[in-house]
Scaffold this motif. Sequence first.
Motif, mmCIF file in Angstrom:
data_model
loop_
_atom_site.group_PDB
_atom_site.id
_atom_site.type_symbol
_atom_site.label_atom_id
_atom_site.label_comp_id
_atom_site.label_asym_id
_atom_site.label_seq_id
_atom_site.Cartn_x
_atom_site.Cartn_y
_atom_site.Cartn_z
ATOM 1 N N UNK A 142 45.642 29.133 41.658
ATOM 2 C CA UNK A 142 46.334 28.702 42.867
ATOM 3 C C UNK A 142 45.348 28.074 43.850
ATOM 4 N N UNK A 143 44.209 28.735 44.053
ATOM 5 C CA UNK A 143 43.217 28.192 44.978
ATOM 6 C C UNK A 143 42.568 26.932 44.440
ATOM 7 N N UNK A 185 39.295 36.477 25.380
ATOM 8 C CA UNK A 185 40.679 36.430 24.928
ATOM 9 C C UNK A 185 41.729 36.585 26.010
ATOM 10 N N UNK A 186 41.340 36.486 27.267
ATOM 11 C CA UNK A 186 42.330 36.634 28.321
ATOM 12 C C UNK A 186 42.908 35.295 28.755
ATOM 13 N N UNK A 187 42.046 34.326 29.008
ATOM 14 C CA UNK A 187 42.486 32.982 29.394
ATOM 15 C C UNK A 187 42.270 32.032 28.227
ATOM 16 N N UNK A 195 36.978 25.960 45.106
ATOM 17 C CA UNK A 195 36.274 26.135 43.833
ATOM 18 C C UNK A 195 36.552 27.551 43.340
ATOM 19 N N UNK A 196 36.975 27.676 42.097
ATOM 20 C CA UNK A 196 37.323 28.986 41.545
ATOM 21 C C UNK A 196 36.396 29.351 40.400
ATOM 22 N N UNK A 197 35.988 30.626 40.394
ATOM 23 C CA UNK A 197 35.065 31.124 39.370
ATOM 24 C C UNK A 197 35.557 32.447 38.813
ATOM 25 N N UNK A 237 43.097 37.054 37.921
ATOM 26 C CA UNK A 237 44.049 36.859 39.002
ATOM 27 C C UNK A 237 44.577 35.437 38.992
ATOM 28 N N UNK A 238 45.827 35.309 39.325
ATOM 29 C CA UNK A 238 46.408 33.972 39.447
ATOM 30 C C UNK A 238 45.811 33.220 40.633
#
Length: 129
Positions: A58-59, A75-77, A65-67, A53-54
Motif C-alpha cells: 500500500x505504501x 515462500x510467503x511472497x 519506499x518499502x522493505x 504486512x499489506x
Amino acid sequence: SKGTEIKIIYVPHPANKILPKNVKKIFKNFGVQLLNNSIFTYLITDYCISNISSCLFELNWLGAKSFSPLIEADGFYSKNYLKTIYHPKTDGTKALEDSLYKCFDDGIREDRKTLNEKLNSRIKKIKGC
C-alpha cells in the motif's frame, strides 16, 4: 547520507496495540515515536519496513519506499510481488544490509516533497483525482 534527519515511527498491528512497558521504554530510549493510527502514517511516511504486512504494498503504491527482510525462498511472497518492493535477493546478513541500504539510498536521492505536498498528493491518489 550525512545530515539526513529521520524520525522513526512504529505502528503496532491492531491486534497487538497493547505493548509491554519495557518495550515502550526501549522505543522511548531510542527516540521511536509510537502511533496507533496506521492510516495517518500512510500519508506522511517516506519508508515502510515490515516482515509481513499489506502496508508494504500500500505504501509502495502511495510513493514510499518499502522493505521486507523476507526472501522468495521464505515462500510467503511471490517473486512478482517481491519485485515491487525492496528485499534481499538471497539469505544472509550481507544481502539484507545491502538491500536495506539501497532502499534508504534510493529514497534519499529522490526529490523530497514537503509534508504538505506529500499529504496532498497521497490524498489525491487515494481519491482517484
